[in-house]
Design a protein around this motif. Structure first.
Motif, mmCIF file in Angstrom:
data_model
loop_
_atom_site.group_PDB
_atom_site.id
_atom_site.type_symbol
_atom_site.label_atom_id
_atom_site.label_comp_id
_atom_site.label_asym_id
_atom_site.label_seq_id
_atom_site.Cartn_x
_atom_site.Cartn_y
_atom_site.Cartn_z
ATOM 1 N N ASN A 74 0.652 -1.279 -0.062
ATOM 2 C CA ASN A 74 -0.245 0.022 -0.301
ATOM 3 C C ASN A 74 0.943 1.203 0.058
ATOM 4 O OD1 ASN A 74 -2.716 -1.080 -0.121
ATOM 5 N ND2 ASN A 74 -2.427 -1.592 2.130
ATOM 6 N N ARG A 75 1.794 1.281 0.750
ATOM 7 C CA ARG A 75 2.865 2.371 0.996
ATOM 8 C C ARG A 75 3.431 2.692 -0.698
ATOM 9 N NH1 ARG A 75 5.264 1.174 5.274
ATOM 10 N NH2 ARG A 75 7.054 -0.017 4.104
ATOM 11 N N SER A 76 3.952 1.535 -1.179
ATOM 12 C CA SER A 76 4.610 1.801 -2.594
ATOM 13 C C SER A 76 3.803 2.089 -3.416
ATOM 14 C CB SER A 76 5.414 0.457 -2.660
ATOM 15 O OG SER A 76 6.270 0.200 -1.922
ATOM 16 N N SER A 77 2.634 1.456 -3.346
ATOM 17 C CA SER A 77 1.551 2.085 -4.240
ATOM 18 C C SER A 77 1.225 3.514 -4.173
ATOM 19 C CB SER A 77 0.152 1.045 -4.460
ATOM 20 O OG SER A 77 -0.718 1.645 -5.218
ATOM 21 N N HIS A 78 0.874 4.056 -3.022
ATOM 22 C CA HIS A 78 0.646 5.350 -2.613
ATOM 23 C C HIS A 78 1.471 6.418 -3.237
ATOM 24 C CE1 HIS A 78 -2.147 8.153 -0.674
ATOM 25 N NE2 HIS A 78 -0.729 8.849 -0.144
ATOM 26 N N ASN A 79 2.690 5.909 -3.272
ATOM 27 C CA ASN A 79 3.742 6.811 -3.655
ATOM 28 C C ASN A 79 4.251 6.573 -5.086
ATOM 29 O OD1 ASN A 79 5.361 8.359 -1.210
ATOM 30 N ND2 ASN A 79 4.344 6.294 -0.397
ATOM 31 N N GLY A 80 3.672 5.609 -5.904
ATOM 32 C CA GLY A 80 3.686 5.448 -7.154
ATOM 33 C C GLY A 80 5.058 4.708 -7.698
ATOM 34 N N VAL A 81 5.556 3.833 -6.663
ATOM 35 C CA VAL A 81 6.828 3.061 -6.778
ATOM 36 C C VAL A 81 6.456 2.022 -7.812
ATOM 37 C CG1 VAL A 81 8.839 2.261 -6.019
ATOM 38 C CG2 VAL A 81 7.477 3.887 -4.985
ATOM 39 N N TRP A 82 5.820 1.943 -9.002
ATOM 40 C CA TRP A 82 5.722 0.898 -9.999
ATOM 41 C C TRP A 82 6.861 0.725 -10.986
ATOM 42 C CZ3 TRP A 82 1.408 -2.366 -9.306
ATOM 43 C CH2 TRP A 82 0.636 -1.834 -8.420
ATOM 44 N N ARG A 83 6.998 -0.603 -11.398
ATOM 45 C CA ARG A 83 7.694 -0.763 -12.525
ATOM 46 C C ARG A 83 7.283 -1.726 -13.502
ATOM 47 N NH1 ARG A 83 9.496 2.981 -10.070
ATOM 48 N NH2 ARG A 83 11.588 3.273 -8.979
ATOM 49 N N LEU A 84 7.489 -1.392 -14.944
ATOM 50 C CA LEU A 84 7.132 -2.415 -15.659
ATOM 51 C C LEU A 84 8.185 -3.657 -16.111
ATOM 52 C CD1 LEU A 84 4.962 -0.750 -18.706
ATOM 53 C CD2 LEU A 84 4.343 -2.348 -16.950
ATOM 54 N N ALA A 85 7.807 -4.555 -15.647
ATOM 55 C CA ALA A 85 9.051 -5.869 -15.781
ATOM 56 C C ALA A 85 8.452 -6.567 -17.077
ATOM 57 C CB ALA A 85 9.073 -6.666 -14.575
ATOM 58 N N ALA A 86 7.417 -6.440 -17.913
ATOM 59 C CA ALA A 86 7.178 -7.155 -18.848
ATOM 60 C C ALA A 86 6.301 -6.395 -19.847
ATOM 61 C CB ALA A 86 6.147 -8.213 -18.441
ATOM 62 N N SER A 115 -3.063 2.744 -20.809
ATOM 63 C CA SER A 115 -3.899 3.793 -19.878
ATOM 64 C C SER A 115 -4.211 3.553 -18.536
ATOM 65 C CB SER A 115 -5.106 4.289 -20.839
ATOM 66 O OG SER A 115 -4.987 4.863 -22.185
ATOM 67 N N ALA A 116 -4.747 2.367 -18.407
ATOM 68 C CA ALA A 116 -4.900 1.902 -17.046
ATOM 69 C C ALA A 116 -3.675 1.683 -16.277
ATOM 70 C CB ALA A 116 -5.401 0.510 -17.030
ATOM 71 N N TYR A 117 -2.511 1.538 -16.849
ATOM 72 C CA TYR A 117 -1.199 1.215 -16.000
ATOM 73 C C TYR A 117 -0.761 2.880 -15.616
ATOM 74 C CZ TYR A 117 3.495 0.866 -14.856
ATOM 75 O OH TYR A 117 4.888 0.713 -14.100
ATOM 76 N N ALA A 118 -1.127 3.714 -16.899
ATOM 77 C CA ALA A 118 -0.806 4.991 -16.556
ATOM 78 C C ALA A 118 -1.260 5.568 -15.610
ATOM 79 C CB ALA A 118 -0.675 5.716 -17.882
ATOM 80 N N GLU A 119 -2.790 5.546 -15.455
ATOM 81 C CA GLU A 119 -3.445 6.036 -14.240
ATOM 82 C C GLU A 119 -3.159 5.599 -12.986
ATOM 83 O OE1 GLU A 119 -7.862 5.280 -15.146
ATOM 84 O OE2 GLU A 119 -7.570 6.325 -17.148
ATOM 85 N N PHE A 120 -3.063 4.248 -12.757
ATOM 86 C CA PHE A 120 -2.732 3.931 -11.392
ATOM 87 C C PHE A 120 -1.387 3.824 -10.940
ATOM 88 C CE2 PHE A 120 -2.550 -0.572 -13.297
ATOM 89 C CZ PHE A 120 -1.322 -0.898 -12.840
ATOM 90 N N SER A 121 -0.632 3.879 -11.782
ATOM 91 C CA SER A 121 0.985 3.934 -11.427
ATOM 92 C C SER A 121 1.386 5.372 -10.799
ATOM 93 C CB SER A 121 1.638 3.500 -12.324
ATOM 94 O OG SER A 121 1.520 4.333 -13.522
ATOM 95 N N LYS A 122 0.380 6.338 -11.239
ATOM 96 C CA LYS A 122 1.269 7.846 -10.672
ATOM 97 C C LYS A 122 0.968 7.953 -9.116
ATOM 98 C CE LYS A 122 -2.161 9.800 -12.974
ATOM 99 N NZ LYS A 122 -3.325 10.644 -13.336
#
Length: 288
Positions: A74-86, A115-122
């Motif tokens: 939850n903390r990482s998601s809230h702070n937008g710490v997302w990475r595309l590994a595929a 678009s979905a990834y771009a929205e929730f990864s911010k």
């Protein structure tokens, strides 16, 4: 002076709990007739019955409800710490079918998986807990597919298309509703100053002409029963609440209770409207 202002504000707040009180039968019927006339055949009425009106937040849908989400996720998601590994799927469908509880099928436009990834990864707009220097782990997306999730709408619960993302090291799936917001009509809002009378309703078991209403009332209110106004397509309800004459200042406490009201005939497919705010009452007493 500050104490006097605070006291007057408190008196106004405490004297206002419980909404409009003491309306006569004629006053209720006048109000109910106005509510029914304004709603029936309106754009809101058409959208509620035949459109796509979501009763919950469309996006983001969040995580699939399987077990407890780890705090670091939850903390990482809230702070937008997302990475595309595929690589995300390139062939995203433009539209998909939605089946309504009455059997009708509609086609709705979809957003792409990108678009979905771009929205929730911010990162969130308001970040209360910043990532510690070495505390946030990247959320690595290793795959995505188009699935379905339940969504509450004005026409009942439906299964809507959703992008389902697999995240490395996380049991739960990240889920984002794929329906384009342009396909969804906003839920009608109450007029400022209107007071909700009835919170939710359901049919009394085995009695299609009896409604069980959940309502709110003030700590010093006396309940004189429920009232109903009926047309061929609508049912307007309220609860007759009146302030006790022996009380001058009432604690600002909202209580809830149940009460039944009997209709002239079975409810059928008629909408139930609240006379206070003039909007549909949601069916299902467990909702609120």
């Amino acid at each position: 002076m500050r104490r006097m202002i605070a006291y007057l504000s408190l008196v106004l707040l405490l004297s206002s709990c419980g909404g409009a009180h003491g309306a006569s039968v004629d006053e209720f019927e006048d109000r109910a007739r106005e509510v029914a006339g304004r709603w029936q055949g309106s754009a809101d009425d058409r959208a509620w019955r035949k459109g796509f009106v979501a009763l919950e937040v469309l996006n983001p849908q969040g995580w699939a409800h399987v077990g407890r989400i780890p705090a670091w996720v939850n903390r990482s998601s809230h702070n937008g710490v997302w990475r595309l590994a595929a690589k995300l799927p390139k062939d995203s469908p433009d539209r998909a079918d939605v089946r309504w509880p009455d059997g009708e099928v509609s086609q709705v436009p979809l957003i792409t998986v990108a678009s979905a990834y771009a929205e929730f990864s911010k990162p969130a707009d308001l970040i209360e807990e910043e990532c510690p220097a070495k505390g946030c782990r990247p959320l690595r997306v290793t795959g995505a597919r188009l699935g379905k999730v339940p969504l509450e709408t004005s026409r009942g619960t439906i299964q809507v298309p959703a992008w389902v993302f697999t995240v490395e090291g996380v049991e739960q799936k990240k889920v984002h509703v794929a329906v384009d917001p342009s396909a969804v009509t906003a839920r009608p809002e109450r007029v400022r100053g209107d007071v909700e009378e009835v919170m939710a309703f359901d049919l009394v078991a085995g009695k299609p002409d009896e409604l069980l209403l959940r309502y709110g009332y003030g700590a010093c209110d006396i309940i004189h029963g429920a009232r109903v106004y009926e047309t061929n397509r609508l049912v307007v309800v309220d609860v007759d609440e009146r302030r006790s004459d022996s009380v001058e200042v009432c604690p600002g406490i909202l209580k809830t209770a149940m009460i039944t009201v009997t209709l002239a005939r079975p409810l059928g497919d008629r909408l139930v409207l609240d006379s206070g705010i003039g909007l549909p009452v949601l069916r299902g007493l467990s909702r609120r």
